[in-house]
Design an enzyme around this catalytic site. Sequence first.
Site, short mmCIF file in Angstrom:
data_model
loop_
_atom_site.label_atom_id
_atom_site.label_comp_id
_atom_site.label_asym_id
_atom_site.label_seq_id
_atom_site.Cartn_x
_atom_site.Cartn_y
_atom_site.Cartn_z
N LYS A 9 0.83 -1.20 0.00
CA LYS A 9 0.00 0.00 0.00
C LYS A 9 0.87 1.26 0.00
CE LYS A 9 -3.89 1.93 2.66
NZ LYS A 9 -4.77 1.69 3.82
N SER A 62 -9.26 2.67 2.97
CA SER A 62 -8.24 3.27 2.14
C SER A 62 -7.34 2.24 1.44
CB SER A 62 -7.37 4.20 3.01
OG SER A 62 -6.71 3.46 4.04
N SER A 117 -10.34 0.70 7.07
CA SER A 117 -9.63 0.90 5.81
C SER A 117 -9.17 -0.37 5.13
CB SER A 117 -8.42 1.81 6.03
OG SER A 117 -8.83 3.15 6.21
#
Length: 480
Positions: A82, A157, A181
């Site tokens: 990520k 996210s 997230s």
Amino acid sequence: MGSHDELIRLTACEVVERLKRREVSPLDLVEASLARIETVDGKVNAMVTLCPERARDQARRLMEAPPSEDPHWLGGLPLAVKDLNDVAGVRTTYGSQIFRDHVPERSDIMVERLEARGGITIGKSNTPEFGAGANTFNAVFGDTLNPWDVSLNAGGSSGGAAVALATGQVWLATGSDLGGSLRTPASFCSVVGLRPSPGRVASGPDGIKFETLPVNGPMARTVEDAALMLDAMAGWHIEDPLSLEAPTIGFRESARRRQPPKRAAFSPDLGVTPVNRETRAIAEAAAMKLEEAGCIVEEACPDFAGVPEAFQTLRALSYAAGMRELLETRRSELKPDVIWNIEKGRALDADSIGSAMLRRSKLYDDIAAFFSRYDVLIAPAACTPPLGIEQRWVREVEGTIFENYVDWLKIASVVTMTSCPSLALPTGFTADGRPVGVQLIGRPRGEAALLSAGAVLEELLGLSRLVPIEPRIPIVRSPA
């Protein structure tokens, strides 16, 4: 070796077994991953920065080294990191214009550990600015689209990670979770995500020490794959004061045991949020599936009253502590939601902070009592199926209006406040084909039993082989 198409459709566990038998090489997998990214990512925008030569160099070094004796060896398996986590020598933007050209010299501890155990970083997955928000878009790379219907959002996210998995670009991906997230995009994209207990995956070296709300965790296509990745991520590290020792029995071994819980609780809303009607029905049907494995399922949940407000306070405090300097020096380059969160934190007083801390402490007492009766708590992972990409955050569900971009995430954020591990896994689809997931919440530090129970439910539902998929462009746009 198999063809690229064959390789990307194998599970991570299957690929690692082939690596150990030398039926496939790390370089074969790097090329298969890069070929798949080239084929599909232009339709979904999940993998925003690639590092092909770095990955090939890693693969060659692994191929030249003697076989590892590490029981949690990944053997040369490519994975996505990520874009909130540093990778040495690879552009890491945190989804922010401020850091659009940032190239860190050192990797995040989690990345160092994964690579030391034979993981290969193929590239960075998209994230909203500083991970703020549950729809993955930013001013640097744009929107990440849901592969089940590219008119929909992918959640956030960790949306880039979830989409990369669902489309077969990688076998494993790192995610992070503060208020959902990791779990929300897993639900929206029909993949698996585990929010582990604080300290289970060491973090740093940057960031606020002794922070227990945000954690890093594994994302995968199956529960056993997530357990495989957690084995490679877990362990004590001197630079993380909260980090935990790895367990004696590996998480993958626990998942493979497939021990159903004896008694499970189900709640359609955890008593804190409206939930879409189809989501409620699909989640309840999934929970009741455990009865087929001999589990007693009852409707119950701890008392979460006041916990959403306490979460917002502690979240805002963290934003103020970690991002005050950016607000003062680069305010014009921050998105409004981030500015709002930092300013909310800076306006807090001692009484507000103290009340939030006390409410969280009382919640933990309730959690300890609750899990003396139940082995697992089951709830929807998100209060709605994925909505249109143009909705930056969910404004309304079942007639209830949400006040800000965090408000609609209560069904995930209240679980964050417990410090319990939570496993999101695919559960079904709405009538118009949008994915729905549940979260299984386990006892504190109870990842082993949680993964075992998750593997049982996954098998009962029979959805794990539905991914990877080709990105789907709808003939008629799905309703928002």
